[in-house]
Enzyme design. Structure first.
Site, PDB file in Angstrom:
ATOM      1  N   GLY A  16       0.815  -1.224   0.000  1.00  0.00           N
ATOM      2  CA  GLY A  16       0.000   0.000   0.000  1.00  0.00           C
ATOM      3  C   GLY A  16       0.842   1.264   0.000  1.00  0.00           C
ATOM      4  O   GLY A  16       0.486   2.257   0.645  1.00  0.00           O
ATOM      5  N   ALA A  19       3.036   2.779  -5.214  1.00  0.00           N
ATOM      6  CA  ALA A  19       2.774   1.831  -6.307  1.00  0.00           C
ATOM      7  C   ALA A  19       1.449   1.105  -6.084  1.00  0.00           C
ATOM      8  O   ALA A  19       0.615   1.014  -6.995  1.00  0.00           O
ATOM      9  CB  ALA A  19       3.918   0.830  -6.408  1.00  0.00           C
ATOM     10  N   VAL A  49       8.964   8.286   0.536  1.00  0.00           N
ATOM     11  CA  VAL A  49       9.652   9.358  -0.191  1.00  0.00           C
ATOM     12  C   VAL A  49       9.230   9.241  -1.653  1.00  0.00           C
ATOM     13  O   VAL A  49       8.609   8.266  -2.038  1.00  0.00           O
ATOM     14  CB  VAL A  49      11.194   9.266  -0.077  1.00  0.00           C
ATOM     15  N   LYS A  80       5.834  21.495 -11.052  1.00  0.00           N
ATOM     16  CA  LYS A  80       7.244  21.261 -11.396  1.00  0.00           C
ATOM     17  C   LYS A  80       7.387  21.388 -12.915  1.00  0.00           C
ATOM     18  O   LYS A  80       6.657  20.732 -13.658  1.00  0.00           O
ATOM     19  CB  LYS A  80       7.639  19.837 -10.942  1.00  0.00           C
ATOM     20  N   VAL A 185       1.916 -10.409   5.122  1.00  0.00           N
ATOM     21  CA  VAL A 185       1.961 -11.696   4.424  1.00  0.00           C
ATOM     22  C   VAL A 185       3.091 -12.535   5.000  1.00  0.00           C
ATOM     23  O   VAL A 185       4.248 -12.085   5.048  1.00  0.00           O
ATOM     24  CB  VAL A 185       2.161 -11.493   2.903  1.00  0.00           C
ATOM     25  N   LEU A 336       8.912  -0.314  -6.620  1.00  0.00           N
ATOM     26  CA  LEU A 336      10.284  -0.634  -6.203  1.00  0.00           C
ATOM     27  C   LEU A 336      10.588  -2.119  -6.326  1.00  0.00           C
ATOM     28  O   LEU A 336      11.751  -2.503  -6.453  1.00  0.00           O
ATOM     29  CB  LEU A 336      10.501  -0.176  -4.753  1.00  0.00           C
ATOM     30  N   THR A 347      12.131   9.078 -12.071  1.00  0.00           N
ATOM     31  CA  THR A 347      11.650   7.991 -12.926  1.00  0.00           C
ATOM     32  C   THR A 347      10.817   6.954 -12.156  1.00  0.00           C
ATOM     33  O   THR A 347      10.156   6.123 -12.780  1.00  0.00           O
ATOM     34  CB  THR A 347      12.850   7.291 -13.592  1.00  0.00           C
TER      35      THR A 347
HETATM   36  P1  FDA Z   1       6.738   1.114  -0.651  1.00  0.00           P
HETATM   37  O1  FDA Z   1       7.910   0.623   0.133  1.00  0.00           O
HETATM   38  O2  FDA Z   1       6.313   2.507  -0.444  1.00  0.00           O
HETATM   39  O3  FDA Z   1       5.480   0.190  -0.331  1.00  0.00           O
HETATM   40  C1  FDA Z   1       5.617  -1.190  -0.075  1.00  0.00           C
HETATM   41  C2  FDA Z   1       4.324  -1.708   0.522  1.00  0.00           C
HETATM   42  O4  FDA Z   1       4.399  -3.130   0.625  1.00  0.00           O
HETATM   43  C3  FDA Z   1       4.029  -1.174   1.921  1.00  0.00           C
HETATM   44  O5  FDA Z   1       2.653  -0.885   2.056  1.00  0.00           O
HETATM   45  C4  FDA Z   1       4.389  -2.354   2.823  1.00  0.00           C
HETATM   46  O6  FDA Z   1       3.695  -2.319   4.024  1.00  0.00           O
HETATM   47  C5  FDA Z   1       3.948  -3.497   1.916  1.00  0.00           C
HETATM   48  N1  FDA Z   1       4.550  -4.782   2.283  1.00  0.00           N
HETATM   49  C6  FDA Z   1       5.840  -5.179   2.150  1.00  0.00           C
HETATM   50  N2  FDA Z   1       5.989  -6.426   2.621  1.00  0.00           N
HETATM   51  C7  FDA Z   1       4.762  -6.823   3.050  1.00  0.00           C
HETATM   52  C8  FDA Z   1       4.261  -8.009   3.627  1.00  0.00           C
HETATM   53  N3  FDA Z   1       5.035  -9.056   3.925  1.00  0.00           N
HETATM   54  N4  FDA Z   1       2.945  -8.077   3.936  1.00  0.00           N
HETATM   55  C9  FDA Z   1       2.126  -7.031   3.687  1.00  0.00           C
HETATM   56  N5  FDA Z   1       2.551  -5.883   3.123  1.00  0.00           N
HETATM   57  C10 FDA Z   1       3.846  -5.792   2.828  1.00  0.00           C
HETATM   58  N6  FDA Z   1      10.273   8.357  -7.191  1.00  0.00           N
HETATM   59  C11 FDA Z   1       9.870   9.379  -7.952  1.00  0.00           C
HETATM   60  O7  FDA Z   1       9.121   9.167  -8.906  1.00  0.00           O
HETATM   61  N7  FDA Z   1      10.278  10.649  -7.682  1.00  0.00           N
HETATM   62  C12 FDA Z   1      11.129  10.940  -6.682  1.00  0.00           C
HETATM   63  O8  FDA Z   1      11.453  12.102  -6.464  1.00  0.00           O
HETATM   64  C13 FDA Z   1      11.616   9.865  -5.902  1.00  0.00           C
HETATM   65  N8  FDA Z   1      12.485  10.080  -4.888  1.00  0.00           N
HETATM   66  C14 FDA Z   1      13.007   9.024  -4.191  1.00  0.00           C
HETATM   67  C15 FDA Z   1      14.022   9.221  -3.266  1.00  0.00           C
HETATM   68  C16 FDA Z   1      14.586   8.127  -2.597  1.00  0.00           C
HETATM   69  C17 FDA Z   1      15.706   8.330  -1.640  1.00  0.00           C
HETATM   70  C18 FDA Z   1      14.070   6.817  -2.814  1.00  0.00           C
HETATM   71  C19 FDA Z   1      14.637   5.619  -2.090  1.00  0.00           C
HETATM   72  C20 FDA Z   1      13.042   6.629  -3.724  1.00  0.00           C
HETATM   73  C21 FDA Z   1      12.519   7.719  -4.434  1.00  0.00           C
HETATM   74  N9  FDA Z   1      11.543   7.529  -5.400  1.00  0.00           N
HETATM   75  C22 FDA Z   1      11.139   8.574  -6.170  1.00  0.00           C
HETATM   76  C23 FDA Z   1      10.933   6.219  -5.623  1.00  0.00           C
HETATM   77  C24 FDA Z   1       9.557   6.177  -4.944  1.00  0.00           C
HETATM   78  O9  FDA Z   1       9.717   6.387  -3.561  1.00  0.00           O
HETATM   79  C25 FDA Z   1       8.886   4.838  -5.178  1.00  0.00           C
HETATM   80  O10 FDA Z   1       8.892   4.531  -6.547  1.00  0.00           O
HETATM   81  C26 FDA Z   1       7.447   4.866  -4.728  1.00  0.00           C
HETATM   82  O11 FDA Z   1       7.322   5.369  -3.433  1.00  0.00           O
HETATM   83  C27 FDA Z   1       6.831   3.501  -4.798  1.00  0.00           C
HETATM   84  O12 FDA Z   1       7.195   2.709  -3.698  1.00  0.00           O
HETATM   85  P2  FDA Z   1       6.462   1.328  -3.543  1.00  0.00           P
HETATM   86  O13 FDA Z   1       5.015   1.549  -3.403  1.00  0.00           O
HETATM   87  O14 FDA Z   1       6.928   0.414  -4.616  1.00  0.00           O
HETATM   88  O15 FDA Z   1       7.086   0.760  -2.175  1.00  0.00           O
END
Ligand code: FDA
Length: 508
Positions: A16, A19, A49, A80, A185, A336, A347
């Site tokens: 959640g 993505a 973030v 932006k 999970v 991610l 990106t």
């Molecule tokens: P996220 O980690 O946010 O979510 C994962 C989910 O899975 C959570 O809800 C978690 O609870 C769940 N989960 C995991 N394991 C589980 C389990 N066993 N059971 C139940 N739930 C589980 N992108 C961009 O477009 N512009 C930007 O400026 C930036 N800047 C940036 C800076 C930095 C330092 C980083 C590291 C990344 C960025 N990004 C970015 C990338 C951006 O943060 C990222 O693409 C999006 O937040 C998407 O993240 P996710 O949803 O994939 O993972």
């Protein structure tokens, strides 16, 4: 001919974050899928973030059927118009990568004339072909209050507060019927044919589905841990693997809000500086091979102008790279879990959007053979996209003229440059990049973006001496003059950025 085979009926999203909830909103609102479940873990939380976006976000939001004013307020978003790079080429330079295409669109006819112009007062390439740099330097928004939602005279994207954006997507998804399950999970149940049958939560609940989206973040629980898709590291080209992030308050509520991302180069990386309405988001992205955490923290403090030790930055660790296989059987990775590049050109969220749009196209009725063929096409297209982004990001580093630290020297070392990019750079010494260098379906960044970075960084292309006498030369000169003449008018016609945001706040 028609088919009686239905598309996968029960869709389960694991995760959640941005993505997961953007996927949920896309599936239920844009694709009108009736049976979508999202599982998220309160214990694990989200990365929280990701504040900079790409102009594609406007079409994505419009397809969700939401209003721009509501979005701006709910996600604490600002406008932006591109990225301003400070100090990347020589340490004291400044250039802009605008979202506007050059005047004349993707027509490349002007570029040779700009390259051939030996006048030292010649404006920068971005400034010669679009008014957008002047607009951002004047602190203007990209549109006027009366312009239709999601469009305006300047091309634009947004900065936003990542947790607030995810919460907004969650609310509209739940309102549209998405079933949210909170839980962690613990294991995955597989069917005999290898497909995922169900997610089993720590408390024993089972969540069955026909098709699964792995949005579990860096954990990549389904695509990586369960299905074994390999991770391709890009660390040999993209060195950065750490970020220190802080939130910085404005000196006053009326302080100007930058309508662009500021990316400032430092000894071992760069800082992002993003203006939201009530605070700035600032982060130092750096290479742990080239700076310790203490050194990085000192750089961040100096950048923000804070007394040493007065900030409490959040440390994020990552490795740039991606999975070449992002769709296996009845599971596809989004976010991610599919891959991550440092946030230099925002990106991350754009790749989520790209994956969702392709899933919408590819997840059609059909048998297993058709589904597996769709998976192979999806994997080819997404892996190609990720690979090409590595080249574009590396371009920002490898043509630097900085030699002051090992970080910049190592970045310019040809051994760290992927071969396809090296091959292009050798050719671009003698001709400008053209559309024939690019495979359009795989590109996120088209030739104009390459031109903005290359020539913004001061890259030298040597053209035959007769270009300046070419029949198009006079026409090019008059186009450049027209753009110059439009600068003042464009700035005058557009509102101050904060005033524009206040307008939307009143409207929401
Ligand atoms: P996220 O980690 O946010 O979510 C994962 C989910 O899975 C959570 O809800 C978690 O609870 C769940 N989960 C995991 N394991 C589980 C389990 N066993 N059971 C139940 N739930 C589980 N992108 C961009 O477009 N512009 C930007 O400026 C930036 N800047 C940036 C800076 C930095 C330092 C980083 C590291 C990344 C960025 N990004 C970015 C990338 C951006 O943060 C990222 O693409 C999006 O937040 C998407 O993240 P996710 O949803 O994939 O993972």
């Amino acid at each position: 001919m028609t088919t009686d085979l239905p598309p996968p009926h029960r869709i389960v999203i694991l995760g959640g974050g941005t993505a997961g909830w953007l996927a949920a909103a896309w599936l239920c609102r844009a694709l009108q899928m009736p049976d979508v479940t999202l599982v998220e873990s309160g214990d694990i939380g989200i990365i929280g973030v990701g504040e900079g976006t790409f102009p594609t976000i406007r079409t994505t939001l419009a397809a969700l059927g939401i209003g721009e004013a509501e979005f701006l307020v709910r996600a604490d978003a600002t406008f932006k118009q591109g990225v301003l790079f400070e100090g990347w080429s020589t340490g004291t330079d400044s250039y802009f990568h605008p979202f506007n295409l050059p005047v004349g669109g993707e027509d490349e006819a002007l570029l040779p004339h700009w390259i051939a112009d030996a006048d030292p007062r010649r404006p920068a390439w971005a400034d010669a072909v679009t008014v957008q740099e002047q607009v951002i330097r004047a602190g203007r928004g990209p549109k006027r209050p009366g312009d239709p939602d999601f469009s305006g005279p300047m091309n634009y994207a947004y900065h936003f507060d990542a947790p607030r954006f995810a919460a907004y997507m969650r609310d509209i998804s739940i309102a549209a019927g998405v079933n949210r399950i909170e839980g962690t999970v613990a294991r995955v149940e597989r069917a005999e044919d290898g497909d995922i049958a169900a997610l089993v939560l720590e408390d024993g609940r089972r969540v069955e589905g026909d098709f699964f989206l792995d949005c579990s973040g860096f954990r990549a629980l389904l695509i990586g841990r369960e299905l074994g898709a390999a991770f391709t590291s890009c660390a040999s080209a993209l060195f950065n693997d750490r970020a220190l992030a802080v939130q910085v308050p404005y000196p006053s509520p009326e302080a100007p809000v930058r309508p662009y991302t500021l990316a400032t180069a430092h000894e071992a990386g760069w800082t992002w500086d993003i203006g939201l309405t009530e605070r700035r988001g600032v982060g130092y992205v750096y290479s742990s091979r080239h700076a310790s955490q203490d050194e990085a923290s000192a750089t961040l403090h100096a950048y923000v102008g804070a007394k040493d030790g007065s900030l409490d930055p959040r440390l994020l660790k990552f490795e740039c790279g991606y999975r070449e296989t992002q769709w296996i059987g009845n599971c596809v990775a989004v976010g991610l879990s599919a891959g991550f590049f440092e946030p230099l050109e925002s990106t991350g969220i754009m790749l989520i959007e790209a994956a969702l749009k392709k899933i919408g196209d590819f997840l059609v009725p059909g048998d297993r053979t058709a589904r597996n063929a769709a998976a192979r096409s999806f994997n080819r297209l997404m892996a190609g996209r990720f690979e090409r982004i590595v080249h574009f990001l590396k371009l920002h580093y490898c043509i630097t003229r900085r030699t002051d630290t090992a970080y910049w020297r190592d970045n310019a070392d040809a051994a760290s440059v992927p071969e396809p990019l090296r091959d292009m750079l050798v050719q671009w010494r003698y001709r400008a990049p053209s559309r024939f260098d690019f495979l359009v379906d795989l590109e996120t960044f088209l030739p104009p973006s390459y031109h903005y970075i290359l020539y913004g960084m001061g890259f030298a292309t040597c053209l035959p001496a007769d270009v300046a006498r070419h029949p198009g030369a006079a026409e090019a000169r008059s186009t450049f003059a027209r753009v110059r003449a439009a600068h003042a008018g464009a700035c005058a016609a557009l509102p101050d950025h904060r005033a524009l945001l206040d307008h939307y706040r009143r409207q929401a």
